[in-house]
Design a protein around this motif. Sequence first.
Motif, PDB file in Angstrom:
ATOM      1  N   ARG A   1       7.281  15.957   7.044  1.00 30.89           N
ATOM      2  CA  ARG A   1       7.190  15.873   5.508  1.00 30.89           C
ATOM      3  C   ARG A   1       7.344  15.514   4.593  1.00 30.89           C
ATOM      4  NH1 ARG A   1       4.803  20.032   1.112  1.00 30.89           N
ATOM      5  NH2 ARG A   1       2.929  18.716   0.384  1.00 30.89           N
ATOM      6  N   LYS A   2       8.817  15.905   4.690  1.00 27.54           N
ATOM      7  CA  LYS A   2       9.646  15.321   3.354  1.00 27.54           C
ATOM      8  C   LYS A   2       9.336  13.947   3.942  1.00 27.54           C
ATOM      9  CE  LYS A   2      13.634  15.958   6.407  1.00 27.54           C
ATOM     10  NZ  LYS A   2      14.433  18.173   6.294  1.00 27.54           N
ATOM     11  N   PHE A   3       8.946  12.992   4.702  1.00 26.41           N
ATOM     12  CA  PHE A   3       9.765  11.618   5.287  1.00 26.41           C
ATOM     13  C   PHE A   3       8.465  10.903   5.805  1.00 26.41           C
ATOM     14  CE2 PHE A   3      14.456  13.237   6.180  1.00 26.41           C
ATOM     15  CZ  PHE A   3      14.546  12.693   4.666  1.00 26.41           C
ATOM     16  N   ALA A   4       7.231  12.003   5.476  1.00 30.68           N
ATOM     17  CA  ALA A   4       5.817  11.141   5.621  1.00 30.68           C
ATOM     18  C   ALA A   4       5.523  10.173   4.894  1.00 30.68           C
ATOM     19  CB  ALA A   4       4.861  12.119   5.424  1.00 30.68           C
ATOM     20  N   ARG A   5       5.544   9.141   5.138  1.00 30.52           N
ATOM     21  CA  ARG A   5       4.430   7.587   4.562  1.00 30.52           C
ATOM     22  C   ARG A   5       4.062   7.837   3.349  1.00 30.52           C
ATOM     23  NH1 ARG A   5       2.001   3.005   7.191  1.00 30.52           N
ATOM     24  NH2 ARG A   5       1.007   1.803   5.610  1.00 30.52           N
ATOM     25  N   ILE A   6       3.901   7.548   2.104  1.00 31.02           N
ATOM     26  CA  ILE A   6       3.608   8.011   1.078  1.00 31.02           C
ATOM     27  C   ILE A   6       2.585   6.860   0.336  1.00 31.02           C
ATOM     28  CG2 ILE A   6       3.675   8.611  -1.751  1.00 31.02           C
ATOM     29  CD1 ILE A   6       4.327  10.999   0.145  1.00 31.02           C
ATOM     30  N   ALA A   7       1.673   6.887   0.186  1.00 31.15           N
ATOM     31  CA  ALA A   7       0.684   5.682  -0.217  1.00 31.15           C
ATOM     32  C   ALA A   7       1.235   5.775  -2.269  1.00 31.15           C
ATOM     33  CB  ALA A   7      -0.404   5.736  -0.428  1.00 31.15           C
ATOM     34  N   TRP A   8       1.191   4.111  -2.794  1.00 28.01           N
ATOM     35  CA  TRP A   8       1.381   4.329  -3.573  1.00 28.01           C
ATOM     36  C   TRP A   8       0.246   4.376  -4.597  1.00 28.01           C
ATOM     37  CZ3 TRP A   8       6.928   2.561  -4.900  1.00 28.01           C
ATOM     38  CH2 TRP A   8       6.812   2.360  -3.511  1.00 28.01           C
ATOM     39  N   GLU A   9       0.813   4.654  -5.967  1.00 27.36           N
ATOM     40  CA  GLU A   9      -0.011   5.361  -6.825  1.00 27.36           C
ATOM     41  C   GLU A   9      -1.025   3.939  -7.300  1.00 27.36           C
ATOM     42  OE1 GLU A   9       0.868   7.121 -10.527  1.00 27.36           O
ATOM     43  OE2 GLU A   9       1.756   8.707  -9.649  1.00 27.36           O
ATOM     44  N   PRO A  10      -2.310   4.440  -7.038  1.00 29.92           N
ATOM     45  CA  PRO A  10      -2.628   2.929  -7.797  1.00 29.92           C
ATOM     46  C   PRO A  10      -3.367   1.910  -8.622  1.00 29.92           C
ATOM     47  CG  PRO A  10      -4.757   4.810  -7.798  1.00 29.92           C
ATOM     48  CD  PRO A  10      -3.162   5.124  -7.842  1.00 29.92           C
ATOM     49  N   GLY A  11      -2.405   0.558  -8.472  1.00 31.59           N
ATOM     50  CA  GLY A  11      -1.943  -0.468  -9.348  1.00 31.59           C
ATOM     51  C   GLY A  11      -0.613   0.062 -10.211  1.00 31.59           C
ATOM     52  N   LEU A  12       0.276   0.114  -9.190  1.00 32.84           N
ATOM     53  CA  LEU A  12       1.444   0.390  -9.098  1.00 32.84           C
ATOM     54  C   LEU A  12       1.823  -1.211  -8.013  1.00 32.84           C
ATOM     55  CD1 LEU A  12       3.846   2.103 -10.014  1.00 32.84           C
ATOM     56  CD2 LEU A  12       4.080   2.613  -7.869  1.00 32.84           C
ATOM     57  N   SER A  13       2.231  -1.781  -8.621  1.00 36.06           N
ATOM     58  CA  SER A  13       2.937  -3.240  -7.668  1.00 36.06           C
ATOM     59  C   SER A  13       4.688  -2.646  -7.555  1.00 36.06           C
ATOM     60  CB  SER A  13       2.985  -4.286  -8.198  1.00 36.06           C
ATOM     61  OG  SER A  13       3.339  -4.139  -9.491  1.00 36.06           O
TER      62      SER A  13
ATOM     63  N   ASN B   1       0.777  -1.122  -0.124  1.00 35.04           N
ATOM     64  CA  ASN B   1      -0.315  -0.056  -0.403  1.00 35.04           C
ATOM     65  C   ASN B   1       0.660   1.346  -0.273  1.00 35.04           C
ATOM     66  OD1 ASN B   1      -2.687  -1.475   0.386  1.00 35.04           O
ATOM     67  ND2 ASN B   1      -2.079  -1.665   2.319  1.00 35.04           N
ATOM     68  N   ALA B   2       2.300   0.879   0.717  1.00 34.92           N
ATOM     69  CA  ALA B   2       2.816   2.802   1.105  1.00 34.92           C
ATOM     70  C   ALA B   2       4.324   2.098   1.014  1.00 34.92           C
ATOM     71  CB  ALA B   2       2.620   3.113   2.041  1.00 34.92           C
ATOM     72  N   TYR B   3       4.634   3.230   1.441  1.00 35.48           N
ATOM     73  CA  TYR B   3       6.494   3.210   1.759  1.00 35.48           C
ATOM     74  C   TYR B   3       6.641   4.163   3.019  1.00 35.48           C
ATOM     75  CZ  TYR B   3       7.402   7.114  -1.592  1.00 35.48           C
ATOM     76  OH  TYR B   3       8.074   8.331  -2.108  1.00 35.48           O
ATOM     77  N   GLY B   4       7.623   4.160   3.374  1.00 32.18           N
ATOM     78  CA  GLY B   4       7.693   5.312   4.717  1.00 32.18           C
ATOM     79  C   GLY B   4       9.091   5.167   5.083  1.00 32.18           C
ATOM     80  N   PHE B   5       9.953   6.216   5.645  1.00 30.91           N
ATOM     81  CA  PHE B   5      11.159   6.033   6.507  1.00 30.91           C
ATOM     82  C   PHE B   5      11.520   6.039   8.035  1.00 30.91           C
ATOM     83  CE2 PHE B   5      10.886   7.991   2.382  1.00 30.91           C
ATOM     84  CZ  PHE B   5      12.186   7.325   1.276  1.00 30.91           C
ATOM     85  N   PHE B   6      12.162   4.841   8.973  1.00 31.64           N
ATOM     86  CA  PHE B   6      12.027   5.492  10.197  1.00 31.64           C
ATOM     87  C   PHE B   6      13.745   6.091  10.170  1.00 31.64           C
ATOM     88  CE2 PHE B   6       9.489   2.222   8.156  1.00 31.64           C
ATOM     89  CZ  PHE B   6       9.072   2.167   8.575  1.00 31.64           C
ATOM     90  N   ARG B   7      13.337   6.382  11.473  1.00 30.60           N
ATOM     91  CA  ARG B   7      14.763   6.674  12.207  1.00 30.60           C
ATOM     92  C   ARG B   7      15.439   5.683  12.938  1.00 30.60           C
ATOM     93  NH1 ARG B   7      16.722  11.763  11.844  1.00 30.60           N
ATOM     94  NH2 ARG B   7      14.904  12.344  11.334  1.00 30.60           N
ATOM     95  N   LEU B   8      16.774   5.392  13.150  1.00 35.17           N
ATOM     96  CA  LEU B   8      16.777   4.319  14.454  1.00 35.17           C
ATOM     97  C   LEU B   8      16.820   5.637  15.513  1.00 35.17           C
ATOM     98  CD1 LEU B   8      17.712   1.913  15.404  1.00 35.17           C
ATOM     99  CD2 LEU B   8      20.044   2.040  14.499  1.00 35.17           C
ATOM    100  N   ARG B   9      16.020   4.267  17.018  1.00 34.15           N
ATOM    101  CA  ARG B   9      16.885   6.549  18.542  1.00 34.15           C
ATOM    102  C   ARG B   9      16.499   5.031  20.139  1.00 34.15           C
ATOM    103  NH1 ARG B   9      15.046  11.981  17.779  1.00 34.15           N
ATOM    104  NH2 ARG B   9      16.446  12.510  15.634  1.00 34.15           N
ATOM    105  N   ARG B  10      18.059   5.207  20.382  1.00 34.99           N
ATOM    106  CA  ARG B  10      17.986   3.952  21.032  1.00 34.99           C
ATOM    107  C   ARG B  10      17.838   2.652  20.912  1.00 34.99           C
ATOM    108  NH1 ARG B  10      14.508   8.255  23.831  1.00 34.99           N
ATOM    109  NH2 ARG B  10      15.526   9.454  24.250  1.00 34.99           N
ATOM    110  N   GLY B  11      17.974   2.357  19.598  1.00 38.97           N
ATOM    111  CA  GLY B  11      18.543   0.743  19.090  1.00 38.97           C
ATOM    112  C   GLY B  11      17.178   0.452  18.557  1.00 38.97           C
ATOM    113  N   GLN B  12      16.176   1.347  18.234  1.00 37.68           N
ATOM    114  CA  GLN B  12      14.596   0.811  18.064  1.00 37.68           C
ATOM    115  C   GLN B  12      14.128   1.611  16.516  1.00 37.68           C
ATOM    116  OE1 GLN B  12      12.105   1.291  21.041  1.00 37.68           O
ATOM    117  NE2 GLN B  12      11.955  -1.311  21.253  1.00 37.68           N
ATOM    118  N   TRP B  13      13.908   1.255  15.283  1.00 34.77           N
ATOM    119  CA  TRP B  13      13.603   1.921  14.468  1.00 34.77           C
ATOM    120  C   TRP B  13      12.062   2.721  14.904  1.00 34.77           C
ATOM    121  CZ3 TRP B  13      16.718   3.203  10.548  1.00 34.77           C
ATOM    122  CH2 TRP B  13      17.501   1.537  10.370  1.00 34.77           C
TER     123      TRP B  13
END
Length: 170
Positions: free
Chosen positions: A98-110, A79-91
């Motif tokens: 906003r620049k790293f907010a979760r983004i939904a894939w375009e409909p029909g895209l795999s 459904n989507a892709y997103g970014f994570f930051r490693l803080r104190r050993g946890q993602w």
Amino acid sequence: MRTSATGNNRRACEAGFTLVELMVVVFLMGLLSGIVALSLPPGMSGPEREAQRLAARLQLAMEEAVVTGDALGFGANSNAYGFFRLRRGQWRAIEDERKFARIAWEPGLSAVIETSGLVLEGDKEGELLPVVRFDPVGGMTPFAITLRQEGERVRIIGDASGAIRIEKGA
């Protein structure tokens, strides 16, 4: 007796353009605009546009990791892709930028992500987990992301040194 500043009142009446002359100019401008519009390259397809956008965000994540000294990660599902930051050993998902907010894939895209021998088909709708890591020293997990939509295919490839490139139809 009337006199004009130019000395000849008859010429003032004849100055200007006729309607026919103006119509010819408008026609020629329309013709030239049409030629320019037809010579422009076609717009990008869905997978190509999405690949450009994703590659730019991946490059930004790599630069952010170097500047901040934090490891960043990238993950995706069907459904989507997103970014994570490693803080104190946890993602932790980056939700407040906003620049790293979760983004939904375009409909029909795999999307298929290949990294370190692991292939993620993106068919699971579960939680996003980081599979690509961007290190504070400028390196990253080598990866290949293949985007497909309606028979078109585009790959985003990243190597360990931090170079990211796009291959169309690969």
